[in-house]
Design an enzyme around this catalytic site. Structure first.
Site, mmCIF file in Angstrom:
data_model
loop_
_atom_site.group_PDB
_atom_site.id
_atom_site.type_symbol
_atom_site.label_atom_id
_atom_site.label_comp_id
_atom_site.label_asym_id
_atom_site.label_seq_id
_atom_site.Cartn_x
_atom_site.Cartn_y
_atom_site.Cartn_z
ATOM 1 N N LYS A 1 3.093 2.092 2.386
ATOM 2 C CA LYS A 1 3.313 2.572 3.753
ATOM 3 C C LYS A 1 4.470 1.811 4.382
ATOM 4 C CE LYS A 1 -1.573 3.467 4.690
ATOM 5 N NZ LYS A 1 -2.694 3.129 5.606
ATOM 6 N N LYS B 1 0.816 -1.215 0.000
ATOM 7 C CA LYS B 1 0.000 0.000 0.000
ATOM 8 C C LYS B 1 0.853 1.270 0.000
ATOM 9 C CE LYS B 1 -2.228 -1.088 3.731
ATOM 10 N NZ LYS B 1 -3.152 -0.968 4.869
#
Length: 86
Positions: free
Chosen positions: A47, A45
């Site tokens: 992150k 994602k």
């Protein structure tokens, strides 16, 4: 009949907002299961958590409102549901 509430998140740098939402969710049912996103899933994602997965999972699992903290490896809810009923 037991009502199970399922939620998920990264729970990086745990703060009072995390605690408040877990408390409120625990009041919605008899059992609260929390899927903690793995470092690998967060990387997909885009992150990068500060706190490693195992430590985040242990923190979440130690919260008195949480009955079970499980590994969230994908964005597929059915994967979480099937593992939480084992």
């Amino acid at each position: 009949m037991t009502k199970t509430v399922l939620t998920y998140g990264t729970f990086d740098l745990f703060h009072i907002g995390h605690l408040n939402i877990l408390k409120r969710l625990s009041e919605k049912g008899d059992r609260l299961i929390v899927g903690v996103s793995t470092d690998e899933f967060n990387a997909i994602k885009g992150k990068k958590p500060v706190v490693p997965f195992e430590q985040r999972r242990e923190i979440v699992e130690s919260i008195k409102y949480v009955d079970l903290a499980i590994r969230r490896k994908t964005g597929n809810r059915n994967d979480l549901i099937s593992r939480s009923t084992m």
